[in-house]
Design a protein around this motif. Structure first.
Motif, mmCIF file in Angstrom:
data_model
loop_
_atom_site.group_PDB
_atom_site.id
_atom_site.type_symbol
_atom_site.label_atom_id
_atom_site.label_comp_id
_atom_site.label_asym_id
_atom_site.label_seq_id
_atom_site.Cartn_x
_atom_site.Cartn_y
_atom_site.Cartn_z
ATOM 1 N N MET A 1 -7.744 13.531 5.773
ATOM 2 C CA MET A 1 -8.837 13.548 6.506
ATOM 3 C C MET A 1 -8.605 14.594 7.669
ATOM 4 O O MET A 1 -8.288 14.062 8.739
ATOM 5 C CB MET A 1 -8.862 12.168 7.039
ATOM 6 N N ASP A 212 -6.497 19.065 0.071
ATOM 7 C CA ASP A 212 -5.696 18.289 1.000
ATOM 8 C C ASP A 212 -5.352 16.849 0.319
ATOM 9 O O ASP A 212 -6.578 16.341 -0.684
ATOM 10 C CB ASP A 212 -6.172 18.130 2.300
ATOM 11 N N ASP A 213 -4.641 16.051 0.651
ATOM 12 C CA ASP A 213 -4.575 14.519 0.179
ATOM 13 C C ASP A 213 -5.505 13.789 0.910
ATOM 14 O O ASP A 213 -5.198 13.115 2.221
ATOM 15 C CB ASP A 213 -3.210 14.012 0.355
ATOM 16 N N ASN A 214 -6.709 13.449 0.407
ATOM 17 C CA ASN A 214 -7.771 12.792 1.288
ATOM 18 C C ASN A 214 -8.334 11.289 0.718
ATOM 19 O O ASN A 214 -8.574 11.476 -0.450
ATOM 20 C CB ASN A 214 -8.823 14.049 1.336
ATOM 21 N N THR A 215 -8.378 10.557 1.747
ATOM 22 C CA THR A 215 -8.996 9.201 1.302
ATOM 23 C C THR A 215 -10.255 9.354 0.611
ATOM 24 O O THR A 215 -10.505 8.648 -0.309
ATOM 25 C CB THR A 215 -8.832 8.213 2.582
ATOM 26 N N TYR A 218 -9.758 10.018 -2.861
ATOM 27 C CA TYR A 218 -9.693 8.341 -3.892
ATOM 28 C C TYR A 218 -11.018 7.581 -4.010
ATOM 29 O O TYR A 218 -11.328 7.010 -5.047
ATOM 30 C CB TYR A 218 -8.579 7.666 -2.949
ATOM 31 N N ILE A 219 -11.674 7.679 -3.015
ATOM 32 C CA ILE A 219 -13.011 6.846 -3.176
ATOM 33 C C ILE A 219 -13.942 7.350 -3.922
ATOM 34 O O ILE A 219 -14.761 6.858 -4.709
ATOM 35 C CB ILE A 219 -13.565 6.485 -1.780
ATOM 36 N N ALA A 222 -12.864 6.432 -7.543
ATOM 37 C CA ALA A 222 -13.283 5.096 -7.676
ATOM 38 C C ALA A 222 -14.692 5.146 -8.030
ATOM 39 O O ALA A 222 -15.038 4.208 -8.987
ATOM 40 C CB ALA A 222 -13.121 4.076 -6.433
ATOM 41 N N LEU A 223 -15.708 5.578 -7.222
ATOM 42 C CA LEU A 223 -17.106 5.479 -7.543
ATOM 43 C C LEU A 223 -17.440 6.247 -9.100
ATOM 44 O O LEU A 223 -18.133 5.606 -9.700
ATOM 45 C CB LEU A 223 -17.940 6.279 -6.641
ATOM 46 N N LYS A 225 -15.240 6.229 -11.769
ATOM 47 C CA LYS A 225 -15.048 5.378 -12.731
ATOM 48 C C LYS A 225 -15.726 4.048 -12.911
ATOM 49 O O LYS A 225 -16.048 3.829 -13.790
ATOM 50 C CB LYS A 225 -13.481 4.796 -12.288
ATOM 51 N N SER A 226 -16.311 3.495 -11.617
ATOM 52 C CA SER A 226 -17.435 2.572 -11.724
ATOM 53 C C SER A 226 -18.576 2.935 -12.632
ATOM 54 O O SER A 226 -19.201 2.348 -13.457
ATOM 55 C CB SER A 226 -17.602 2.153 -10.512
ATOM 56 N N ARG A 229 -17.961 3.654 -16.279
ATOM 57 C CA ARG A 229 -17.777 2.476 -17.049
ATOM 58 C C ARG A 229 -19.161 1.528 -17.164
ATOM 59 O O ARG A 229 -19.466 0.957 -17.879
ATOM 60 C CB ARG A 229 -16.775 1.323 -16.379
ATOM 61 N N ARG A 309 -6.176 16.703 -11.270
ATOM 62 C CA ARG A 309 -6.364 15.443 -10.879
ATOM 63 C C ARG A 309 -7.319 14.785 -11.268
ATOM 64 O O ARG A 309 -7.275 13.653 -11.632
ATOM 65 C CB ARG A 309 -6.378 15.714 -9.182
ATOM 66 N N GLU A 313 -6.776 11.136 -13.084
ATOM 67 C CA GLU A 313 -7.271 9.946 -12.338
ATOM 68 C C GLU A 313 -8.466 9.424 -13.024
ATOM 69 O O GLU A 313 -8.861 8.308 -13.053
ATOM 70 C CB GLU A 313 -7.446 10.195 -10.938
#
Lengths: 388, 388
Positions: A1, A212-215, A218-219, A222-223, A225-226, A229, A309, A313
Motif C-alpha cells: 500500500m 509491490d506486495d499489496n493487500t 490479494y483482495i 479473492a474476487l 477466484k470467487s 468458481r 503470480r 494464485e
C-alpha cells in the motif's frame, strides 16, 4: 500500500431476496418527484416495474417516466433525460436496470443544474460538477459494471464514434443501491456471461499494474477466484441463487475503488474494448473479452512477475520445473479455457468488426500509461489485428 | 452470499505518509470545541501531539484535553470523558491513538447527551443510542482493532470483572480516520505483534462459521495471506513501510463489516480472550492468541470442511494422500508456527493467569452460537485449561 490515497464510499447497499423492501426506508429521505429510469420492457415483463410503481405511489411520490435507456447510453438520450428532469422539476433519480441505467442516471444527475452541454463538459473536458447534483438510487437487475457503488458513468457519442467514461467523486455515487440476485436471473445467458467477464476484467485492470506486495492484489485475487468458481456454477444452472449472489456481490466490490487503493491501474483493455464498442455497438463485456487475451499476451513480458503470480494464485498453475514465461503463459491459457467454458467472445470479428475498422478503432483508442507497457499506436493496431 | 443484509460504511479514510494534512480538510466541517483524546505520553514523545495541536489551533479550534485513555478503557474513564465533554460543551471528539482511544471516543460520543449511565445502557442492556451523537474523528497510531472504520466500542468494568463490546450502527462510526503507517512504527514490537494477531483473529472469527461458497470467505483468505506475509517482514524489520502499510490497511478491512456480509460469524475467541483480559488486564491481542489454538482444535471436527479449506488456501498445505483431519490439523500447526515466529503469547499463564482464575474467567465468558459448535460451560472450562 504505497503512496497516499483516500477511500470514501457512502453508498448504502441492500442485498438479498427481500432487499426491495428497503426502498420504503430510503424514499422518505428524498423529494416528491421521482424520475423513474429504465431500459426496454424487461422490467415491465418481469413485474419489477409494477412493484416499484406501487412502492413509489405508497410513498406519495409523483413519478416521471424516463424509459428506453439503451445498453450503451447515448449523448442524445442523456440530453433527453436532462430535459425530462428540468421540465418536471425532478427531485430524485431512481434507476432500475443494469449498469447502463445507473451510469445514465449519474450523468443526468450532474447535468440537470449545469448550463453547459454535458458531453463537452464531462466527457470531453472531464470537468468536475460545479452545480447541484440530484440524488440517485439504483435497483440493480444485472451484475457487471459496478456502477451501483461508484461514481463512474460511460456515455457513447455515435456521431463522434466515441465511448467515454468519467469517474466522478463520491458525491455522485448512488445514495443507495438495491441488489437482489433474483433479478439477474431473467437475463439471457449471453448477457449474464458478458457481465461476468466485465467483472473479471475490472479486477484484471486493477491487478495487472505495479509490482509491490499489496493487500489490494490479494483482495483482487479473492474476487477473481470467487467469480471464476461461481460463474462455472451459473453457466450450468443460471438459477443457482448462491452463485448468482456471489457474482453480484463480487461485481460491486470489483469496481468501488477498494482494489485500486495504494496501487497503479491499467485499464487498456477497457480503452480497446470501448473503442471497438463505439464501432460495433456490441455488448461491453464481449468487447472486453475479445481484446483481452491478445492484449495480455502482448504485455506479459513487461509484467512477468505479476503474470506468474496470477497463474499460481488464481489458476493454481503448478510452477515446478517451469520458466517464468511458461508459468505465465499457462495462466493465460487457463484463463482462455475458462472464457471458452462460460462462452464469451474471443474475437472482435464475432462481434461484427471487420479489418477495415481497425484503423478507426485504433484512432478511437485512448492510450493510458498505468499498465506494464505504454502502447504505441502501432502496437494498438497490432493487438486489434490479433483480436479480429 | 445467502440471506439479506446491508452494507453502509460512511467513514472517510485518509491513508499514507502525508495523510495528517487532510485533518485541515475535515476540521472545518465540525464545531469549535474539540475534545482531544489520547493515551499516555507516547504521542507527546513522538511529536504527533504537537503537530495536531498546531493544526487544531490553525483551524481556530478550542482544545479540551482528555488524556490517559488506557489500553482497556474503563467505565470510570468513560464517565470522566463524558463529564469533560459536558462541562466544556464539546462539539467534536478527536481520538489520537490506537483502537482503545477510538473505542473510548465512540463510547463518549453516544453518552454525552444521554441521561443514563452509559455502562448500564450500552454495555449491559445493549440499547441503541436515542440521543444526539457527537461526531468522532480518529488519527490512528496502532494497527489492530479496526475501530477506525466501524461502530464497535469495548469497555472494561474491573469491579464487575467484565469487558464488553457493543457494535453500534453506522451513525457512530468515525466520520473520518487518518491512517499513517509511519505512526505505527514507534510501537514496541510486543504491541505490534499483539495488534497483528488481533487483526488475524478478527478475520478468523468471521471465517470460521458457515459452509456456503461465499465471496466474503475468499476476501477473508486474501486478508489473512496479506497479514501473514507482511507480518513476517515486519517482525524482521519493523521499519518496512510497505509491510506496515499492508498490515494497517488489512486491519481496517478485517473489521469494517465487509467480510461478514452474507454469512454467520463466530467470535468465541474474543469472548474467551476478553473474559481472560478482564482478569489479567493483558493486551487484547495476546489474550486472543493464548486461547485460539485450543479453541480451534476443539471445534475443528464440527467445521472440518472450512478447516481443510483454511489449511489449503491460507497455509498451502498439500492435501495429497491425507485425510481431512490430517489436512485440517496441519493447517493449525502451520498457524502455530507462524504465531511462534511473530512471537505472540501461546498460553494464558504467560499473561499472568493462574489455575484458580479458570472458573471466574469461565463465568465471565459469554457463550455465542454463531460458530461450528455452541460450547457448554464445561467445554469453556476445558478450553481455558488447555490454554493455561
Amino acid at each position: 500500500m504505497l503512496g497516499n490515497f483516500s477511500f470514501h464510499n457512502p453508498t448504502k447497499l441492500y442485498f438479498g431476496e427481500n432487499s426491495l423492501e428497503f426502498l420504503n426506508e430510503e424514499l422518505p429521505k428524498y423529494g416528491k418527484t421521482v424520475q423513474l429510469i429504465y431500459g426496454g420492457g424487461s422490467v415491465k415483463k418481469n413485474g419489477l416495474y409494477d412493484e416499484i410503481i406501487d412502492i413509489l405511489k405508497r410513498n406519495g411520490k409523483t413519478v416521471v417516466e424516463d424509459s428506453g435507456v439503451m445498453p450503451n447510453p447515448t449523448v442524445e438520450k442523456l440530453r433527453e433525460g436532462v430535459r425530462i428532469a428540468r421540465e418536471n422539476n425532478v427531485d430524485f433519480l431512481l434507476a432500475v436496470g443494469g449498469g447502463s441505467c445507473c451510469d445514465y442516471a449519474k450523468a443526468v444527475s450532474v447535468s440537470v443544474n449545469c448550463g453547459e452541454d454535458p458531453w463537452e463538459k464531462y466527457f470531453i473536458r472531464f470537468d468536475e460538477p460545479d452545480c447541484e447534483i440530484l440524488p440517485v438510487g439504483c435497483v440493480l437487475t444485472m451484475a457487471g459494471t459496478g456502477s451501483e457503488m461508484n461514481g463512474g458513468s460511460v456515455i457513447t457519442n455515435h456521431e463522434q464514434k466515441l465511448k467515454i467514461g468519467h469517474v466522478f467523486g463520491d458525491e455522485v455515487m448512488p445514495k443507495f443501491s438495491i441488489l437482489n440476485p433474483k433479478y439477474t436471473m431473467s437475463l439471457p445467458k449471453r448477457q449474464m456471461v458478458a457481465g461476468i467477464y466485465d467483472i473479471f476484467n475490472h479486477i484484471c485492470e486493477q491487478y495487472f499494474s505495479g509490482d509491490d506486495d499489496n493487500t489490494s492484489d490479494y483482495i483482487a485475487e479473492a474476487l477473481m477466484k470467487s467469480v471464476i468458481r461461481s460463474s462455472l456454477v451459473a453457466v450450468e444452472n443460471p438459477e443457482d441463487y448462491e452463485a448468482r449472489s456471489n457474482i453480484m456481490w463480487s461485481a460491486t466490490w470489483a469496481l468501488n475503488t477498494l482494489i485500486s487503493r495504494g496501487k497503479s491501474t491499467d485499464w487498456m483493455v477497457h480503452m480497446l474494448g470501448q473503442a471497438a464498442g463505439a464501432y460495433t455497438d456490441a455488448t461491453h463485456g464481449m468487447t472486453l473479452s475479445a481484446v483481452s487475451l491478445p492484449y495480455y499476451r502482448y504485455i506479459m513480458p513487461y509484467g512477468i512477475k505479476k503474470f506468474v503470480r496470477f497463474a499460481k494464485e488464481v489458476w493454481c498453475v503448478n510452477p515446478e520445473g517451469k520458466s517464468e514465461e511458461q508459468i505465465a503463459a499457462e495462466g493465460l491459457e487457463a484463463m482462455k479455457d475458462w472464457m471458452q467454458k462460460i462462452g464469451v467472445a474471443l474475437s472482435l470479428s464475432q462481434l461484427g468488426a471487420t479489418e477495415d475498422m481497425i484503423e478507426g478503432i485504433a484512432d478511437a483508442t485512448i492510450i493510458l500509461d498505468g499498465g506494464y507497457k505504454v502502447l504505441s499506436r502501432d502496437e494498438v493496431v497490432e493487438i486489434l489485428k490479433q483480436s479480429l
